[in-house]
Write an enzyme that holds these catalytic residues in place. Structure first.
Site, PDB file in Angstrom:
ATOM      1  N   THR A 229       0.853  -1.212   0.000  1.00 29.92           N
ATOM      2  CA  THR A 229       0.000   0.000   0.000  1.00 29.92           C
ATOM      3  C   THR A 229       0.875   1.244   0.000  1.00 29.92           C
ATOM      4  O   THR A 229       1.924   1.261   0.614  1.00 29.92           O
ATOM      5  CB  THR A 229      -0.881   0.003   1.270  1.00 29.92           C
ATOM      6  OG1 THR A 229      -1.597  -1.204   1.330  1.00 29.92           O
ATOM      7  CG2 THR A 229      -1.873   1.162   1.259  1.00 29.92           C
TER       8      THR A 229
ATOM      9  N   ARG B  55     -11.436  -9.980  -2.509  1.00 26.56           N
ATOM     10  CA  ARG B  55     -11.248  -9.406  -1.160  1.00 26.56           C
ATOM     11  C   ARG B  55     -10.844  -7.947  -1.290  1.00 26.56           C
ATOM     12  O   ARG B  55      -9.972  -7.603  -2.073  1.00 26.56           O
ATOM     13  CB  ARG B  55     -10.177 -10.199  -0.416  1.00 26.56           C
ATOM     14  CG  ARG B  55      -9.825  -9.652   0.967  1.00 26.56           C
ATOM     15  CD  ARG B  55      -8.661  -8.742   0.929  1.00 26.56           C
ATOM     16  NE  ARG B  55      -8.263  -8.222   2.245  1.00 26.56           N
ATOM     17  CZ  ARG B  55      -7.332  -7.304   2.407  1.00 26.56           C
ATOM     18  NH1 ARG B  55      -6.715  -6.824   1.340  1.00 26.56           N
ATOM     19  NH2 ARG B  55      -7.020  -6.857   3.603  1.00 26.56           N
TER      20      ARG B  55
ATOM     21  N   GLY C 219      -9.611  -4.519   0.923  1.00 28.41           N
ATOM     22  CA  GLY C 219      -9.096  -4.052   2.224  1.00 28.41           C
ATOM     23  C   GLY C 219      -9.614  -2.655   2.501  1.00 28.41           C
ATOM     24  O   GLY C 219     -10.612  -2.214   1.930  1.00 28.41           O
ATOM     25  N   ASP C 220      -8.921  -1.905   3.331  1.00 25.61           N
ATOM     26  CA  ASP C 220      -9.393  -0.576   3.741  1.00 25.61           C
ATOM     27  C   ASP C 220      -9.076   0.512   2.714  1.00 25.61           C
ATOM     28  O   ASP C 220      -9.700   1.571   2.704  1.00 25.61           O
ATOM     29  CB  ASP C 220      -8.755  -0.207   5.084  1.00 25.61           C
ATOM     30  CG  ASP C 220      -7.231  -0.156   4.991  1.00 25.61           C
ATOM     31  OD1 ASP C 220      -6.648  -1.145   4.545  1.00 25.61           O
ATOM     32  OD2 ASP C 220      -6.652   0.890   5.291  1.00 25.61           O
TER      33      ASP C 220
ATOM     34  N   THR D 271      -2.161   2.199   6.166  1.00 23.06           N
ATOM     35  CA  THR D 271      -1.554   1.005   5.572  1.00 23.06           C
ATOM     36  C   THR D 271      -1.429  -0.061   6.648  1.00 23.06           C
ATOM     37  O   THR D 271      -1.117   0.252   7.794  1.00 23.06           O
ATOM     38  CB  THR D 271      -0.159   1.284   4.979  1.00 23.06           C
ATOM     39  OG1 THR D 271       0.427   0.045   4.564  1.00 23.06           O
ATOM     40  CG2 THR D 271       0.762   1.960   5.967  1.00 23.06           C
ATOM     41  N   GLY D 272      -1.731  -1.313   6.258  1.00 20.57           N
ATOM     42  CA  GLY D 272      -1.635  -2.382   7.263  1.00 20.57           C
ATOM     43  C   GLY D 272      -2.668  -3.448   7.011  1.00 20.57           C
ATOM     44  O   GLY D 272      -3.133  -3.634   5.877  1.00 20.57           O
TER      45      GLY D 272
END
Lengths: 185, 134
Positions: free
Chosen positions: B1, B29, B31-32, B52-53
């Site tokens: 990211t 899928r 993510g954020d 990020t993570g």
């Protein structure tokens, strides 16, 4: 004139000195510096923060070291599926794309969604069609391939695990399980 | 990211985030990163944030918006709001990662609970600082 400032990141995770070579460290530092200078050039000439963050992120998407655009990781199907979003603090307008795999710069598509559509989030084929119809560069999905990420994916398959983009240094036992623990009654 | 946050000469804030996601993730899928309020948020009255993570935790904890809300409603400083969310709430929930953020006065923070984060800042005088490890 307001205080101008730009901050960037290239991902977080188990990034340790042990796993970093001087060459890699230099390459990452250069990549982040290029991004900062790309955005600063805009801010310095009284350009908008929106243009500055877009320009900075485009350089990071084009840099195969970072997990975005070229150099993105591989899904369990061996594809590169990318996402991006952008938000304007002044108007609180926002744009995002998700699950796209042929838009060269996903952040440009997110910006288009914000500027040229009544929506906030567009996904998959619709997002790609919208980007193409608005003149964004569409590339073959092979453009995003890097051997480093491909090898990382092969390792994940072998351990049947999922990896955060910078957790490669962690022992595979620390990676994420592909299935949540089966809870038995 | 990857991500960026900026404050411009007119006092406007902006945030941007882009990602390839997780290696070997399930098809479809998300993510954020593309989720406004989770991975990206900007509000001229408070701050601009890019995350990020481990995306699932950043979605559930609505991380980017939460930092802005702590500033807006509890009048926390940017640094304190980021510490509260990234170093306490996320850690308690088991979410690894970090954020970069800048507020309307040009204060910034690069707060992360992982072992490292690729990050950098360029200030009004053109001075560059880049970091990798804690």
């Amino acid at each position: 004139m307001n205080k101008i400032i730009l901050v960037v990141h290239g991902g977080a995770g188990t990034i340790t000195k042990q796993s970093m070579t001087p060459e890699k460290e230099k390459a990452y530092t250069e990549g982040l510096t290029v991004a900062l200078e790309a955005g600063y050039k805009i801010l310095k000439n009284r350009g908008s923060s929106l243009d500055a963050v877009s320009a900075a992120v485009v350089t990071l998407e084009d840099n195969p070291l970072f997990n975005a655009g070229k150099g993105s990781v591989f899904t369990s199907e061996g594809k590169n599926e990318m996402d991006a979003s952008i938000m304007d603090g002044k108007t609180r307008k926002a744009g995002a794309v998700a699950s796209v795999n042929t838009i060269k710069n996903p952040i440009k598509a997110a910006r288009l969604v914000m500027d040229k559509s009544p929506h906030v989030l567009m996904t998959g084929k619709g997002a790609i069609r919208f980007a193409q119809e608005n003149g964004l560069e569409i590339v073959d999905s092979s453009y995003f391939h890097t051997d480093f990420r491909y090898d990382q994916w092969q390792k994940s398959i072998k351990h049947d695990k999922i990896q955060l983009d910078h957790s490669g240094d962690k022992d595979p036992k620390g990676w994420l399980k592909t299935e949540t623990e089966k809870k038995f009654g | 990211t990857v991500g960026a946050v900026a404050l411009d000469a007119n006092g406007n804030l902006a945030a941007a985030t882009s990602t390839g996601g997780m290696t070997n993730k399930k098809w479809g899928r998300i993510g954020d990163s593309p989720i406004i309020g989770a991975g990206t948020y900007a509000n001229n009255n408070t701050c601009a944030v890019s995350c990020t993570g481990h995306g699932e935790y950043f979605i559930r904890d609505v991380v980017a918006y939460d930092i802005s809300a702590l500033m807006e409603y509890k009048k926390l400083s940017l640094k304190d709001a980021a510490e509260e969310v990234v170093m306490k709430k996320l850690v308690t929930d088991g979410g690894e990662g970090g954020i970069i953020a800048v507020d309307k006065d040009g204060n910034y923070t690069m707060t992360f609970n992982s072992e490292g984060m690729y990050r950098g800042v360029i200030t009004a005088d053109g001075k560059v600082w880049v970091g990798i490890y804690k």
